[in-house]
Design a protein around this motif. Sequence first.
Motif, PDB file in Angstrom:
ATOM      1  N   ALA A 121       0.846  -1.201   0.000  1.00 52.47           N
ATOM      2  CA  ALA A 121       0.000   0.000   0.000  1.00 52.47           C
ATOM      3  C   ALA A 121       0.880   1.250   0.000  1.00 52.47           C
ATOM      4  CB  ALA A 121      -0.934  -0.005   1.208  1.00 52.47           C
ATOM      5  N   CYS A 122       1.970   1.201   0.743  1.00 54.64           N
ATOM      6  CA  CYS A 122       2.903   2.337   0.760  1.00 54.64           C
ATOM      7  C   CYS A 122       3.549   2.534  -0.603  1.00 54.64           C
ATOM      8  CB  CYS A 122       3.975   2.127   1.826  1.00 54.64           C
ATOM      9  SG  CYS A 122       3.348   2.299   3.507  1.00 54.64           S
ATOM     10  N   THR A 123       3.833   1.447  -1.298  1.00 55.75           N
ATOM     11  CA  THR A 123       4.427   1.538  -2.630  1.00 55.75           C
ATOM     12  C   THR A 123       3.493   2.266  -3.590  1.00 55.75           C
ATOM     13  OG1 THR A 123       5.740  -0.453  -2.288  1.00 55.75           O
ATOM     14  CG2 THR A 123       5.328   0.186  -4.567  1.00 55.75           C
ATOM     15  N   VAL A 124       2.197   1.940  -3.543  1.00 50.79           N
ATOM     16  CA  VAL A 124       1.223   2.625  -4.399  1.00 50.79           C
ATOM     17  C   VAL A 124       1.196   4.118  -4.066  1.00 50.79           C
ATOM     18  CG1 VAL A 124      -1.224   2.840  -4.982  1.00 50.79           C
ATOM     19  CG2 VAL A 124      -0.191   0.570  -4.764  1.00 50.79           C
ATOM     20  N   ALA A 125       1.137   4.448  -2.782  1.00 55.82           N
ATOM     21  CA  ALA A 125       1.091   5.858  -2.374  1.00 55.82           C
ATOM     22  C   ALA A 125       2.386   6.574  -2.752  1.00 55.82           C
ATOM     23  CB  ALA A 125       0.832   5.960  -0.877  1.00 55.82           C
ATOM     24  N   GLU A 126       3.507   5.902  -2.578  1.00 56.89           N
ATOM     25  CA  GLU A 126       4.803   6.517  -2.866  1.00 56.89           C
ATOM     26  C   GLU A 126       4.968   6.819  -4.355  1.00 56.89           C
ATOM     27  OE1 GLU A 126       8.370   8.305  -2.112  1.00 56.89           O
ATOM     28  OE2 GLU A 126       6.797   7.725  -0.688  1.00 56.89           O
ATOM     29  N   GLU A 127       4.365   5.989  -5.194  1.00 51.36           N
ATOM     30  CA  GLU A 127       4.418   6.238  -6.636  1.00 51.36           C
ATOM     31  C   GLU A 127       3.849   7.629  -6.964  1.00 51.36           C
ATOM     32  OE1 GLU A 127       2.162   4.701 -10.649  1.00 51.36           O
ATOM     33  OE2 GLU A 127       2.468   3.242  -9.049  1.00 51.36           O
ATOM     34  N   PHE A 128       2.778   7.993  -6.278  1.00 50.19           N
ATOM     35  CA  PHE A 128       2.177   9.312  -6.502  1.00 50.19           C
ATOM     36  C   PHE A 128       3.023  10.408  -5.863  1.00 50.19           C
ATOM     37  CE2 PHE A 128      -1.288   6.664  -7.695  1.00 50.19           C
ATOM     38  CZ  PHE A 128      -1.959   7.394  -8.650  1.00 50.19           C
ATOM     39  N   ARG A 129       3.581  10.146  -4.701  1.00 48.79           N
ATOM     40  CA  ARG A 129       4.419  11.133  -4.033  1.00 48.79           C
ATOM     41  C   ARG A 129       5.648  11.449  -4.879  1.00 48.79           C
ATOM     42  NH1 ARG A 129       4.620  13.910   0.035  1.00 48.79           N
ATOM     43  NH2 ARG A 129       3.766  13.323   1.975  1.00 48.79           N
ATOM     44  N   GLN A 130       6.145  10.476  -5.608  1.00 51.08           N
ATOM     45  CA  GLN A 130       7.332  10.672  -6.443  1.00 51.08           C
ATOM     46  C   GLN A 130       7.079  11.607  -7.623  1.00 51.08           C
ATOM     47  OE1 GLN A 130      10.482   9.660  -5.817  1.00 51.08           O
ATOM     48  NE2 GLN A 130       9.655   8.943  -3.866  1.00 51.08           N
ATOM     49  N   LEU A 131       5.828  11.932  -7.883  1.00 54.90           N
ATOM     50  CA  LEU A 131       5.517  12.903  -8.928  1.00 54.90           C
ATOM     51  C   LEU A 131       5.978  14.308  -8.541  1.00 54.90           C
ATOM     52  CD1 LEU A 131       1.877  11.754  -9.773  1.00 54.90           C
ATOM     53  CD2 LEU A 131       3.938  11.366 -11.158  1.00 54.90           C
ATOM     54  N   TYR A 132       6.300  14.499  -7.265  1.00 55.46           N
ATOM     55  CA  TYR A 132       6.636  15.813  -6.734  1.00 55.46           C
ATOM     56  C   TYR A 132       8.038  15.830  -6.161  1.00 55.46           C
ATOM     57  CZ  TYR A 132       1.578  15.799  -6.929  1.00 55.46           C
ATOM     58  OH  TYR A 132       0.294  15.659  -7.358  1.00 55.46           O
ATOM     59  N   SER A 133       8.664  16.984  -6.217  1.00 56.01           N
ATOM     60  CA  SER A 133       9.941  17.167  -5.520  1.00 56.01           C
ATOM     61  C   SER A 133       9.643  17.149  -4.023  1.00 56.01           C
ATOM     62  CB  SER A 133      10.567  18.508  -5.915  1.00 56.01           C
ATOM     63  OG  SER A 133       9.818  19.578  -5.354  1.00 56.01           O
ATOM     64  N   PRO A 134      10.655  16.957  -3.184  1.00 55.60           N
ATOM     65  CA  PRO A 134      10.416  17.011  -1.730  1.00 55.60           C
ATOM     66  C   PRO A 134       9.771  18.330  -1.297  1.00 55.60           C
ATOM     67  CG  PRO A 134      12.565  16.061  -2.156  1.00 55.60           C
ATOM     68  CD  PRO A 134      12.041  16.556  -3.484  1.00 55.60           C
ATOM     69  N   GLU A 136       7.818  20.312  -3.169  1.00 54.74           N
ATOM     70  CA  GLU A 136       6.424  20.311  -3.627  1.00 54.74           C
ATOM     71  C   GLU A 136       5.568  19.401  -2.738  1.00 54.74           C
ATOM     72  OE1 GLU A 136       6.682  20.993  -8.443  1.00 54.74           O
ATOM     73  OE2 GLU A 136       7.246  19.029  -7.636  1.00 54.74           O
ATOM     74  N   ALA A 137       6.115  18.251  -2.366  1.00 54.56           N
ATOM     75  CA  ALA A 137       5.374  17.318  -1.504  1.00 54.56           C
ATOM     76  C   ALA A 137       5.081  17.965  -0.153  1.00 54.56           C
ATOM     77  CB  ALA A 137       6.146  16.015  -1.327  1.00 54.56           C
ATOM     78  N   ALA A 138       6.048  18.709   0.391  1.00 50.30           N
ATOM     79  CA  ALA A 138       5.833  19.387   1.675  1.00 50.30           C
ATOM     80  C   ALA A 138       4.734  20.441   1.550  1.00 50.30           C
ATOM     81  CB  ALA A 138       7.135  20.025   2.160  1.00 50.30           C
ATOM     82  N   VAL A 139       4.737  21.193   0.448  1.00 50.42           N
ATOM     83  CA  VAL A 139       3.691  22.199   0.221  1.00 50.42           C
ATOM     84  C   VAL A 139       2.337  21.507   0.053  1.00 50.42           C
ATOM     85  CG1 VAL A 139       2.840  23.947  -1.403  1.00 50.42           C
ATOM     86  CG2 VAL A 139       5.247  23.945  -0.716  1.00 50.42           C
ATOM     87  N   LEU A 140       2.308  20.431  -0.725  1.00 51.98           N
ATOM     88  CA  LEU A 140       1.054  19.698  -0.919  1.00 51.98           C
ATOM     89  C   LEU A 140       0.514  19.194   0.421  1.00 51.98           C
ATOM     90  CD1 LEU A 140      -1.106  18.466  -2.766  1.00 51.98           C
ATOM     91  CD2 LEU A 140       0.422  16.500  -3.076  1.00 51.98           C
ATOM     92  N   ASP A 141       1.390  18.642   1.261  1.00 53.00           N
ATOM     93  CA  ASP A 141       0.968  18.175   2.587  1.00 53.00           C
ATOM     94  C   ASP A 141       0.352  19.312   3.396  1.00 53.00           C
ATOM     95  OD1 ASP A 141       1.732  15.539   2.163  1.00 53.00           O
ATOM     96  OD2 ASP A 141       3.692  15.796   3.123  1.00 53.00           O
ATOM     97  N   GLU A 142       0.989  20.469   3.382  1.00 53.03           N
ATOM     98  CA  GLU A 142       0.482  21.623   4.129  1.00 53.03           C
ATOM     99  C   GLU A 142      -0.865  22.072   3.588  1.00 53.03           C
ATOM    100  OE1 GLU A 142      -0.637  24.724   6.304  1.00 53.03           O
ATOM    101  OE2 GLU A 142       0.862  23.239   6.877  1.00 53.03           O
ATOM    102  N   LEU A 143      -1.003  22.123   2.270  1.00 57.96           N
ATOM    103  CA  LEU A 143      -2.267  22.538   1.671  1.00 57.96           C
ATOM    104  C   LEU A 143      -3.390  21.556   2.006  1.00 57.96           C
ATOM    105  CD1 LEU A 143      -0.960  23.713  -1.817  1.00 57.96           C
ATOM    106  CD2 LEU A 143      -1.701  25.164   0.097  1.00 57.96           C
ATOM    107  N   ASP A 145      -3.465  19.498   4.619  1.00 56.57           N
ATOM    108  CA  ASP A 145      -3.739  19.628   6.055  1.00 56.57           C
ATOM    109  C   ASP A 145      -4.633  20.841   6.325  1.00 56.57           C
ATOM    110  OD1 ASP A 145      -2.205  17.395   6.620  1.00 56.57           O
ATOM    111  OD2 ASP A 145      -0.449  18.543   7.278  1.00 56.57           O
ATOM    112  N   ARG A 146      -4.356  21.949   5.655  1.00 53.80           N
ATOM    113  CA  ARG A 146      -5.155  23.158   5.838  1.00 53.80           C
ATOM    114  C   ARG A 146      -6.601  22.924   5.393  1.00 53.80           C
ATOM    115  NH1 ARG A 146      -3.317  28.244   2.533  1.00 53.80           N
ATOM    116  NH2 ARG A 146      -1.332  27.400   3.211  1.00 53.80           N
ATOM    117  N   ALA A 147      -6.777  22.269   4.255  1.00 54.98           N
ATOM    118  CA  ALA A 147      -8.125  21.991   3.764  1.00 54.98           C
ATOM    119  C   ALA A 147      -8.867  21.043   4.694  1.00 54.98           C
ATOM    120  CB  ALA A 147      -8.059  21.428   2.345  1.00 54.98           C
ATOM    121  N   ILE A 148      -8.171  20.039   5.210  1.00 55.23           N
ATOM    122  CA  ILE A 148      -8.791  19.090   6.143  1.00 55.23           C
ATOM    123  C   ILE A 148      -9.187  19.792   7.433  1.00 55.23           C
ATOM    124  CG2 ILE A 148      -8.343  17.054   7.595  1.00 55.23           C
ATOM    125  CD1 ILE A 148      -6.615  16.020   5.174  1.00 55.23           C
ATOM    126  N   ARG A 149      -8.326  20.641   7.962  1.00 52.76           N
ATOM    127  CA  ARG A 149      -8.674  21.400   9.180  1.00 52.76           C
ATOM    128  C   ARG A 149      -9.915  22.263   8.943  1.00 52.76           C
ATOM    129  NH1 ARG A 149      -3.136  22.161   9.502  1.00 52.76           N
ATOM    130  NH2 ARG A 149      -3.308  24.258   8.635  1.00 52.76           N
TER     131      ARG A 149
END
Length: 155
Positions: A121-134, A136-143, A145-149
């Motif tokens: 399951a992590c491999t599937v998720a990581e495949e999508f995460r690899q579409l982004y630079s570290p 970009e991934a950090a910004v995506l995580d923050e965005l 998280d903000r939307a979820i909050r």
Amino acid sequence: MNVRDTPQSTSHLGLEGLLNYRIQRLASKMTLLTTREVLKKRGIGISEWRLICRLIDNGPQTPTVLANMLGLDLGRTSRLLKSAETHGFVNRKADQNDRRSITISLTPKGQLAFEDAWPDACTVAEEFRQLYSPEEAAVLDELLDRAIRHANERL
């Protein structure tokens, strides 16, 4: 009124311009890939998988707490728990202090199912995460998280 007649900045894009629609489309596709590539061959449904993961992360819980964690109503949660119990992933235990209350916990089979499927399951998720630079991934995580909050505050 036509969808495109709304005064929103994305109205010219129609349905494709709605953030919730786009996020749901992506989530549906990622869920489908996880189901096909990870869960189906193991005999685990996606709802059972989410239940198993919540119990791994949070330990035994009441059905009401699980319903809130999973974003399900109590009826769907009850059916999910029955299915997961039938498949041997969880068990129900009456609360020793209040026999009307029950606690749901993972069985050894549920724990093994998690341990077996989690790396894939992590491999599937990581495949999508690899579409982004570290970065970009950090910004995506923050965005996200903000939307979820914000969604949690609105509910």
